[in-house]
Design a protein around this motif. Sequence first.
Motif, PDB file in Angstrom:
ATOM      1  N   PHE A  78       6.988  -1.844  -6.173  1.00 43.48           N
ATOM      2  CA  PHE A  78       7.222  -0.457  -6.588  1.00 43.48           C
ATOM      3  C   PHE A  78       6.642   0.507  -5.557  1.00 43.48           C
ATOM      4  CE2 PHE A  78       5.542   3.416  -8.454  1.00 43.48           C
ATOM      5  CZ  PHE A  78       6.670   3.949  -9.061  1.00 43.48           C
ATOM      6  N   ILE A  79       5.435   0.215  -5.092  1.00 39.19           N
ATOM      7  CA  ILE A  79       4.787   1.085  -4.099  1.00 39.19           C
ATOM      8  C   ILE A  79       5.632   1.167  -2.832  1.00 39.19           C
ATOM      9  CG2 ILE A  79       2.773   1.307  -2.587  1.00 39.19           C
ATOM     10  CD1 ILE A  79       1.115   0.054  -4.877  1.00 39.19           C
ATOM     11  N   ALA A  80       6.122   0.024  -2.374  1.00 39.70           N
ATOM     12  CA  ALA A  80       6.937  -0.004  -1.154  1.00 39.70           C
ATOM     13  C   ALA A  80       8.248   0.751  -1.337  1.00 39.70           C
ATOM     14  CB  ALA A  80       7.218  -1.452  -0.756  1.00 39.70           C
ATOM     15  N   ALA A  81       8.844   0.632  -2.516  1.00 47.06           N
ATOM     16  CA  ALA A  81      10.138   1.275  -2.772  1.00 47.06           C
ATOM     17  C   ALA A  81      10.008   2.781  -2.975  1.00 47.06           C
ATOM     18  CB  ALA A  81      10.795   0.646  -3.994  1.00 47.06           C
ATOM     19  N   ASN A  82       8.801   3.238  -3.309  1.00 44.06           N
ATOM     20  CA  ASN A  82       8.583   4.664  -3.588  1.00 44.06           C
ATOM     21  C   ASN A  82       7.499   5.257  -2.699  1.00 44.06           C
ATOM     22  OD1 ASN A  82      10.202   5.257  -6.306  1.00 44.06           O
ATOM     23  ND2 ASN A  82       9.283   3.217  -6.468  1.00 44.06           N
ATOM     24  N   ALA A  83       7.403   4.741  -1.483  1.00 39.64           N
ATOM     25  CA  ALA A  83       6.311   5.136  -0.591  1.00 39.64           C
ATOM     26  C   ALA A  83       6.296   6.628  -0.273  1.00 39.64           C
ATOM     27  CB  ALA A  83       6.396   4.337   0.711  1.00 39.64           C
TER      28      ALA A  83
END
Length: 204
Positions: A78-83
């Motif tokens: 999630f963090i990577a997709a919404n950086a």
Amino acid sequence: MELYDSEEQQVEAIKDWWSENGKAVILGAVIGLGGLFGWRYYQDATIQAQESAGDAYAETVQALNTKGLDASESVKAFIAANADREYSVLAALQLAQAQVTAGDYQSALDQLEWAKANTKDDAILPVIALRAVRVKSELGDVDGALAEISTMKYAGWEGRIAELEGDLQLRKGNSEAAYTAYSEAQQATDASQSIQYKLDDLAK
């Protein structure tokens, strides 16, 4: 403005002007309307994306609360997709908290350092910075934590910064330096209720 002798001259002048400039006028109108509808589409798409990210964040946090560190990979995804969104920073803070609870301080520090470097919200930056200092001290790097906290200048956070400095000094066995830091913290507008207890303990 040019004057014309008759209506026929005016009509001919309009025809000539339209012949030369009509395409540009139409193109400008199309671009203008396209820009208007494009901006509205962009706004709608942005709002929808934010709502989707918010829903995904809520699901991610719920998974973390339910499964603990077993949900780490989905949180990281999630963090990577919404950086580029602040939701990723909040997710990193939640993950770091879970890692601290599990005693995985290095992973927690990595998450906090990432959050500190990527947040766009000045209001949350001091929270991240202070948590990172605490975790660094838990890793045994008290000198590094003290060096980092000595550079912190966050308006409205002077008391909490000074109190944490006192905690770190006390951890190193520097009672005098700890007392000085606690005394400074006590004078700040954001002083915590625990400061007096800490000062009393050192005065014994």
